[in-house]
Design an enzyme around this catalytic site. Structure first.
Site, mmCIF file in Angstrom:
data_model
loop_
_atom_site.group_PDB
_atom_site.id
_atom_site.type_symbol
_atom_site.label_atom_id
_atom_site.label_comp_id
_atom_site.label_asym_id
_atom_site.label_seq_id
_atom_site.Cartn_x
_atom_site.Cartn_y
_atom_site.Cartn_z
ATOM 1 N N ASP A 151 0.830 -1.213 0.000
ATOM 2 C CA ASP A 151 0.000 0.000 0.000
ATOM 3 C C ASP A 151 0.864 1.262 0.000
ATOM 4 O O ASP A 151 0.376 2.361 -0.245
ATOM 5 C CB ASP A 151 -0.965 -0.002 1.198
ATOM 6 C CG ASP A 151 -0.277 -0.117 2.555
ATOM 7 O OD1 ASP A 151 0.972 -0.180 2.607
ATOM 8 O OD2 ASP A 151 -1.001 -0.151 3.573
ATOM 9 N N LYS A 201 8.845 -0.162 -5.698
ATOM 10 C CA LYS A 201 7.705 -1.080 -5.781
ATOM 11 C C LYS A 201 6.662 -0.523 -6.771
ATOM 12 O O LYS A 201 6.066 -1.274 -7.534
ATOM 13 C CB LYS A 201 7.053 -1.275 -4.402
ATOM 14 C CG LYS A 201 7.877 -2.070 -3.407
ATOM 15 C CD LYS A 201 8.179 -3.486 -3.828
ATOM 16 C CE LYS A 201 6.973 -4.395 -3.792
ATOM 17 N NZ LYS A 201 7.337 -5.807 -4.114
HETATM 18 P P1 NAD Z 1 11.515 -9.933 3.284
HETATM 19 O O1 NAD Z 1 12.590 -8.911 3.190
HETATM 20 O O2 NAD Z 1 11.286 -10.629 4.575
HETATM 21 O O3 NAD Z 1 11.771 -11.073 2.186
HETATM 22 C C1 NAD Z 1 12.252 -10.793 0.894
HETATM 23 C C2 NAD Z 1 12.872 -12.062 0.346
HETATM 24 O O4 NAD Z 1 13.328 -11.791 -0.991
HETATM 25 C C3 NAD Z 1 14.106 -12.521 1.133
HETATM 26 O O5 NAD Z 1 14.026 -13.910 1.376
HETATM 27 C C4 NAD Z 1 15.284 -12.198 0.227
HETATM 28 O O6 NAD Z 1 16.386 -13.085 0.364
HETATM 29 C C5 NAD Z 1 14.632 -12.333 -1.143
HETATM 30 N N1 NAD Z 1 15.326 -11.542 -2.186
HETATM 31 C C6 NAD Z 1 15.749 -10.250 -2.102
HETATM 32 N N2 NAD Z 1 16.353 -9.895 -3.253
HETATM 33 C C7 NAD Z 1 16.287 -10.978 -4.081
HETATM 34 C C8 NAD Z 1 16.714 -11.223 -5.406
HETATM 35 N N3 NAD Z 1 17.341 -10.288 -6.122
HETATM 36 N N4 NAD Z 1 16.486 -12.434 -5.952
HETATM 37 C C9 NAD Z 1 15.855 -13.417 -5.226
HETATM 38 N N5 NAD Z 1 15.444 -13.238 -3.968
HETATM 39 C C10 NAD Z 1 15.640 -12.024 -3.404
HETATM 40 O O7 NAD Z 1 10.202 -9.220 2.773
HETATM 41 P P2 NAD Z 1 8.677 -9.543 3.088
HETATM 42 O O8 NAD Z 1 8.242 -8.695 4.212
HETATM 43 O O9 NAD Z 1 8.486 -11.008 3.164
HETATM 44 O O10 NAD Z 1 7.993 -8.983 1.769
HETATM 45 C C11 NAD Z 1 7.752 -9.821 0.653
HETATM 46 C C12 NAD Z 1 7.078 -9.018 -0.436
HETATM 47 O O11 NAD Z 1 5.871 -8.460 0.061
HETATM 48 C C13 NAD Z 1 7.908 -7.837 -0.938
HETATM 49 O O12 NAD Z 1 7.734 -7.742 -2.323
HETATM 50 C C14 NAD Z 1 7.314 -6.639 -0.219
HETATM 51 O O13 NAD Z 1 7.475 -5.473 -0.981
HETATM 52 C C15 NAD Z 1 5.862 -7.055 -0.130
HETATM 53 N N6 NAD Z 1 5.116 -6.471 1.002
HETATM 54 C C16 NAD Z 1 5.566 -6.593 2.288
HETATM 55 C C17 NAD Z 1 4.816 -6.064 3.347
HETATM 56 C C18 NAD Z 1 5.225 -6.232 4.787
HETATM 57 O O14 NAD Z 1 4.582 -5.667 5.668
HETATM 58 N N7 NAD Z 1 6.263 -6.987 5.093
HETATM 59 C C19 NAD Z 1 3.614 -5.387 3.064
HETATM 60 C C20 NAD Z 1 3.191 -5.292 1.747
HETATM 61 C C21 NAD Z 1 3.931 -5.843 0.724
#
Ligand code: NAD
Length: 344
Positions: free
Chosen positions: A134, A163
């Site tokens: 969001d 994003k």
């Molecule tokens: P996180 O940082 O815990 O996990 C991200 C994962 O992506 C990690 O395991 C990392 O090793 C992997 N990664 C990073 N760069 C990479 C690459 N180049 N190639 C392959 N793997 C790679 O993040 P999260 O909180 O689990 O978020 C996951 C997704 O959800 C993201 O796209 C984030 O933008 C989105 N998101 C997160 C939230 C939140 O509150 N955490 C909210 C909305 C959306």
């Protein structure tokens, strides 16, 4: 069904994989570069399952990704791999452009080549679901209506801008090449296995170690919180039932001020039989208001009618119960987070 998940060793990706394998008995191929936030310990529950396989691959590595598509022939892709920390994006934006923008572009190109080569029912049912936030919509005032699928993009941080860039690429690949894409924009997630630098685990872990509990500015910023298991559930529902080309908001219907969450965690800790750090009277004495983050968005909120009406999903975990369970999980699972905070 065979799911290809990127970023499956992260917080949300690992919850999604646990759900897909344990609750839905789907096959999962997990692609993850294992950056600082990727942690295979979060997948211990499923790592031995014959439904699970893991490849340590960067989503920017087109050749390696192509190889996985040819070898595994997935039915669906859910793209979660990303650099995900606003603070880290302010310190060094380059990785965010690389993974979130270039990496998503790279995935889209490989998905396009793969989709061009499959046919019949497999092609018909194939989906590329891109997981977004969001934060791409910027900040709301207290009186504003929550964001919905028609809200304009107005990102504030390098993270949210990267994003936003990835969302635009996904939508354009859908329109231009007819790729069967879906986008979800979720609110703030909380729950077990979240990297300890994020607000809720940071507060819990600092408090039980008797360290200061930092709160940005006056702590009145508002976020909508969703339990990570609700999010995982919503992603599968959208992948299976969402309309191609559409965007869906995924929120918890639960707006809270940061400072209220911090106080709630302190209260939960007061009620739990856990040895208090020496000399500490109340956990709330540890609260420390620190200089606000640059361009800190004041409020995020989401309206979730579209996903409810079209996909039949709504959040099911109440925040008060989910927060208590999360606090208890961190207290009982030091093995998981201890190594991650060693550098403090
Ligand atoms: P996180 O940082 O815990 O996990 C991200 C994962 O992506 C990690 O395991 C990392 O090793 C992997 N990664 C990073 N760069 C990479 C690459 N180049 N190639 C392959 N793997 C790679 O993040 P999260 O909180 O689990 O978020 C996951 C997704 O959800 C993201 O796209 C984030 O933008 C989105 N998101 C997160 C939230 C939140 O509150 N955490 C909210 C909305 C959306």
């Amino acid at each position: 069904m065979k799911f290809l998940i990127t970023g499956g060793a992260g917080f949300i990706g690992s919850a999604l994989i646990r759900y897909l394998i344990k609750d839905k008995s789907h096959e999962v191929i997990n692609i993850d570069k294992l950056t600082y936030s990727g942690n295979l310990d979060s997948l211990r529950d499923v790592e031995k399952s014959e439904l699970y396989s893991f490849r340590k691959i960067d989503i920017c590595d087109s050749e390696a990704i192509r190889g996985v598509f040819l070898e595994c022939t997935p039915d669906l892709v859910i793209n979660l791999a990303a650099e995900s920390s606003v603070d880290r994006s302010i310190d060094d934006p380059s990785k965010f452009i690389e993974t979130n923008v270039v990496g998503t572009y790279s995935m889209l190109e490989q998905v396009r080549h793969y989709w061009d080569e499959i046919d019949g029912e497999k092609r018909e049912k194939f989906r590329f679901l891109h997981v977004s936030t969001d934060e791409v919509f910027g900040s709301l005032g207290m009186q504003d209506e929550p964001f919905n699928e028609s809200s304009s993009y107005n990102p504030s941080s390098p993270y949210s801008a990267s994003k936003a860039g990835s969302d635009h690429l996904v939508r354009a690949w859908g329109k231009t090449y007819g790729l069967p894409v879906l986008i979800t924009n979720s609110s703030n997630n909380y729950g077990p296995y979240q990297f300890p630098e994020k607000l809720i685990p940071l507060i819990i872990i600092n408090a039980i170690r008797g360290k200061k509990v930092p709160v940005y500015g006056d702590g009145t910023q508002v976020r909508d919180w969703i339990h990570v298991n609700d999010h995982a559930n919503a992603l599968v529902a959208v992948a299976e039932k969402g309309r191609v080309g559409e965007t869906y908001m995924i929120g918890g219907n639960n707006e809270e001020r940061n400072i209220d969450i911090v106080r709630a965690i302190c209260e939960i800790l007061e009620d739990i039989q856990f040895p208090k750090p020496k000399g500490l009277k109340y956990y709330s004495d540890l609260i420390d208001f620190v200089e606000d983050r640059k361009a800190h968005d004041f409020r995020y909120g989401l309206e979730v009618n579209k996903i409810k009406n079209e996909v039949g999903w709504k959040p099911s975990i109440s925040f008060s119960i989910g927060l208590k369970e999360t606090v208890n999980w961190y207290l009982s699972n030091e093995w998981w987070w201890e190594r991650l905070i060693k550098s403090d």
